[in-house]
Design a protein around this motif. Sequence first.
Motif, PDB file in Angstrom:
ATOM      1  N   LEU A 308       2.046 -86.611 -48.344  1.00  0.00           N
ATOM      2  CA  LEU A 308       1.907 -86.843 -46.906  1.00  0.00           C
ATOM      3  C   LEU A 308       3.246 -86.631 -46.195  1.00  0.00           C
ATOM      4  CD1 LEU A 308       0.109 -87.778 -44.546  1.00  0.00           C
ATOM      5  CD2 LEU A 308       0.785 -90.133 -45.094  1.00  0.00           C
ATOM      6  N   THR A 309       4.315 -87.126 -46.790  1.00  0.00           N
ATOM      7  CA  THR A 309       5.649 -86.954 -46.205  1.00  0.00           C
ATOM      8  C   THR A 309       6.033 -85.477 -46.134  1.00  0.00           C
ATOM      9  OG1 THR A 309       6.331 -89.117 -47.062  1.00  0.00           O
ATOM     10  CG2 THR A 309       8.082 -87.586 -46.439  1.00  0.00           C
ATOM     11  N   VAL A 310       5.707 -84.731 -47.177  1.00  0.00           N
ATOM     12  CA  VAL A 310       6.019 -83.288 -47.198  1.00  0.00           C
ATOM     13  C   VAL A 310       5.261 -82.572 -46.085  1.00  0.00           C
ATOM     14  CG1 VAL A 310       5.837 -81.150 -48.527  1.00  0.00           C
ATOM     15  CG2 VAL A 310       6.549 -83.256 -49.657  1.00  0.00           C
ATOM     16  N   LEU A 311       3.995 -82.909 -45.909  1.00  0.00           N
ATOM     17  CA  LEU A 311       3.185 -82.266 -44.877  1.00  0.00           C
ATOM     18  C   LEU A 311       3.712 -82.582 -43.476  1.00  0.00           C
ATOM     19  CD1 LEU A 311      -0.434 -82.772 -46.280  1.00  0.00           C
ATOM     20  CD2 LEU A 311       1.053 -80.780 -46.493  1.00  0.00           C
ATOM     21  N   GLU A 312       4.244 -83.776 -43.311  1.00  0.00           N
ATOM     22  CA  GLU A 312       4.755 -84.176 -41.989  1.00  0.00           C
ATOM     23  C   GLU A 312       6.143 -83.600 -41.702  1.00  0.00           C
ATOM     24  OE1 GLU A 312       4.553 -88.389 -42.290  1.00  0.00           O
ATOM     25  OE2 GLU A 312       2.487 -88.514 -41.559  1.00  0.00           O
ATOM     26  N   ASP A 313       7.027 -83.595 -42.730  1.00  0.00           N
ATOM     27  CA  ASP A 313       8.430 -83.216 -42.511  1.00  0.00           C
ATOM     28  C   ASP A 313       8.761 -81.797 -42.947  1.00  0.00           C
ATOM     29  OD1 ASP A 313       8.672 -85.816 -41.671  1.00  0.00           O
ATOM     30  OD2 ASP A 313       9.556 -86.547 -43.545  1.00  0.00           O
ATOM     31  N   LYS A 314       7.899 -81.184 -43.765  1.00  0.00           N
ATOM     32  CA  LYS A 314       8.170 -79.847 -44.318  1.00  0.00           C
ATOM     33  C   LYS A 314       9.476 -79.846 -45.131  1.00  0.00           C
ATOM     34  CE  LYS A 314       4.713 -77.410 -42.641  1.00  0.00           C
ATOM     35  NZ  LYS A 314       3.745 -76.706 -43.503  1.00  0.00           N
ATOM     36  N   LYS A 315       9.716 -80.981 -45.805  1.00  0.00           N
ATOM     37  CA  LYS A 315      10.897 -81.088 -46.653  1.00  0.00           C
ATOM     38  C   LYS A 315      10.500 -81.782 -47.952  1.00  0.00           C
ATOM     39  CE  LYS A 315      14.308 -81.338 -42.910  1.00  0.00           C
ATOM     40  NZ  LYS A 315      15.347 -82.170 -42.248  1.00  0.00           N
ATOM     41  N   ILE A 316      11.179 -81.401 -49.034  1.00  0.00           N
ATOM     42  CA  ILE A 316      10.937 -82.063 -50.318  1.00  0.00           C
ATOM     43  C   ILE A 316      12.266 -82.489 -50.921  1.00  0.00           C
ATOM     44  CG2 ILE A 316       8.824 -80.756 -50.774  1.00  0.00           C
ATOM     45  CD1 ILE A 316      11.628 -79.892 -52.989  1.00  0.00           C
ATOM     46  N   ARG A 317      12.199 -83.398 -51.858  1.00  0.00           N
ATOM     47  CA  ARG A 317      13.387 -83.820 -52.594  1.00  0.00           C
ATOM     48  C   ARG A 317      13.027 -83.835 -54.067  1.00  0.00           C
ATOM     49  NH1 ARG A 317      16.737 -89.059 -50.769  1.00  0.00           N
ATOM     50  NH2 ARG A 317      16.915 -87.724 -48.922  1.00  0.00           N
ATOM     51  N   ARG A 318      13.817 -83.119 -54.873  1.00  0.00           N
ATOM     52  CA  ARG A 318      13.536 -83.073 -56.307  1.00  0.00           C
ATOM     53  C   ARG A 318      13.666 -84.468 -56.936  1.00  0.00           C
ATOM     54  NH1 ARG A 318      17.646 -78.164 -57.192  1.00  0.00           N
ATOM     55  NH2 ARG A 318      16.373 -76.430 -56.394  1.00  0.00           N
ATOM     56  N   VAL A 319      12.956 -84.670 -58.031  1.00  0.00           N
ATOM     57  CA  VAL A 319      13.069 -85.926 -58.770  1.00  0.00           C
ATOM     58  C   VAL A 319      14.521 -86.074 -59.235  1.00  0.00           C
ATOM     59  CG1 VAL A 319      12.302 -87.233 -60.788  1.00  0.00           C
ATOM     60  CG2 VAL A 319      10.680 -85.780 -59.536  1.00  0.00           C
ATOM     61  N   ILE A 325      15.216 -80.482 -49.151  1.00  0.00           N
ATOM     62  CA  ILE A 325      15.080 -79.019 -49.180  1.00  0.00           C
ATOM     63  C   ILE A 325      13.920 -78.631 -48.269  1.00  0.00           C
ATOM     64  CG2 ILE A 325      14.633 -76.997 -50.633  1.00  0.00           C
ATOM     65  CD1 ILE A 325      15.673 -78.715 -53.012  1.00  0.00           C
ATOM     66  N   SER A 326      14.189 -77.794 -47.289  1.00  0.00           N
ATOM     67  CA  SER A 326      13.132 -77.353 -46.358  1.00  0.00           C
ATOM     68  C   SER A 326      12.191 -76.382 -47.056  1.00  0.00           C
ATOM     69  CB  SER A 326      13.754 -76.678 -45.138  1.00  0.00           C
ATOM     70  OG  SER A 326      14.538 -77.593 -44.411  1.00  0.00           O
ATOM     71  N   VAL A 327      10.908 -76.546 -46.809  1.00  0.00           N
ATOM     72  CA  VAL A 327       9.898 -75.660 -47.415  1.00  0.00           C
ATOM     73  C   VAL A 327       8.883 -75.248 -46.357  1.00  0.00           C
ATOM     74  CG1 VAL A 327      10.075 -76.484 -49.800  1.00  0.00           C
ATOM     75  CG2 VAL A 327       8.631 -77.725 -48.182  1.00  0.00           C
ATOM     76  N   ASP A 328       8.311 -74.074 -46.553  1.00  0.00           N
ATOM     77  CA  ASP A 328       7.290 -73.554 -45.640  1.00  0.00           C
ATOM     78  C   ASP A 328       6.158 -73.001 -46.483  1.00  0.00           C
ATOM     79  OD1 ASP A 328       5.942 -72.382 -43.396  1.00  0.00           O
ATOM     80  OD2 ASP A 328       6.846 -70.472 -43.959  1.00  0.00           O
ATOM     81  N   PHE A 329       4.969 -73.544 -46.341  1.00  0.00           N
ATOM     82  CA  PHE A 329       3.847 -73.091 -47.160  1.00  0.00           C
ATOM     83  C   PHE A 329       2.538 -73.389 -46.445  1.00  0.00           C
ATOM     84  CE2 PHE A 329       4.892 -77.434 -48.218  1.00  0.00           C
ATOM     85  CZ  PHE A 329       3.672 -78.078 -48.204  1.00  0.00           C
TER      86      PHE A 329
END
Length: 500
Positions: A308-319, A325-329
């Motif tokens: 849900l956080t990724v969908l809202e912010d378009k960012k991920i954080r590796r384990v 890290i910004s992502v677009d998909f």
Amino acid sequence: MKNDLQNLNQSLQEVQALNQLALAISSTTDLDQIINTIIDQATGLTGARQGSILLTKDETDSRFTTLIRVGKEKHESLIQKMCMVIAGWILKNEKPLLVNDILIDDRFKGLELLGYPVKAVLSVPIKARGEILGVLILHSQGEEKNFAENDLRLLNIIASQSAPVLQNASLLHKLKEENLHLKKEIERKYGFEEIVGRSETMEKVFKLLEKVIPTDVRVLIHGESGTGKELIARAIHYNGSRKDKRFVAIDCGALPENLLESELFGHEKGAFTNAMETKSGIFERANGGTIFLEEIENLEWSLQAKLLTVLEDKKIRRVGGSKDISVDFRLISASNDHIANKVQEGNFRPDLFYRLRGTELYLPPLRERKEDLLELAEHFLEIYNKSIKSKKKLSNEVKFYLRNYSWPGNIRELKFAVEEAAVKSVSDEIQVNNFSIDFRNTLANIEDNKDHKTLVEEERRHIEVVLNSVQFNKTRAAKILGIGLNTLYRKIDKYGIKNV
């Protein structure tokens, strides 16, 4: 003394020209540009009127696939034929050629009859690691320039300089062509024409696809196992604006939570035991493309929050990481069970559910689209026939039973059944006894049972049949059923299925 100075100047000019050639051809990977540069330098150094490079089709084939020339002439087609003859001689004899009047050379009898406007010819093989990659040919009309041994020496140097560069450029050119071909094949494979079905329910699917493909809206696909959810997801991707980027699919029910988190988000080196190096997750790998999350209803609660956080912010954080890290998909997800029930039961976050369902698409089970059944069966058989160049067909009796069977495993089960029957059939006409399914008993049970089985009962029966057919090998059973191993374990527990 004067001659010595002239020879020294000529040698310096030759060294400079060869050095320029080496720099020019090593600074590009474009095959045509490399060939033109080689010919330009070769004709300049030797005073030849024209030059050609002919590359062999591959290392074992003497047919030529590339011909590049410098200069234009009205006799161009004749010169091309002459070059093919000379190149053939070079390949056969594997040695250079220097001749200042090819029209009277006994090795090339017949050329004078065709009126070639060429006399002087200089040619050498282009070799890399002992294999001939092609032939370099220079030619003139004789009165302009007669070739000498020094010209042959220079051409051999040019050929040896050019060989590794040409080899790498040829491989890269071939890879680019193969990549383009594969892209076209993928686009064809996942085009609308490859989604078989003209029933009313499938027409609704096609109409919805036409609307969602040009957009970037999230799609949630509902459907039983084996209905073709991934095929639809790939069709959306390969017909949309992101088709040149990656399509990455992952089954949320196939991996335990810790491994799934690493697959989705990636991890930093040392983030956990056995994390020996940094690894990017599918959100990074699919950047700019499409992610397909199958069996999304099996996503654990903690991962639902992270998604849900990724969908809202378009960012991920590796384990184990500290950097966003910004992502677009584009996200396409799929559910075997009706995910809305999971929401009502409190097992799936409603805020994530609403995020996923930008557009909902329902794929009907095969029993709800019987009009498409024979078309699908014929389609799978056609693919099989093409693969082994056979002409097998379904008997009328087989067609009757195919239409009347319930197909609890849907399209996947139909495909497997048709392919297996085709393999077993010793004649061109596939018969009922070539199928592992006992159609007659199945139909008799359906006719005799006035209280038809519910979908849940049918699923339980189908899982039992598959498990027993593979001696309760759960990994093989999950593969046949088209579900994750964890999902299979949950269903075994849910239905109380035992190995008896």
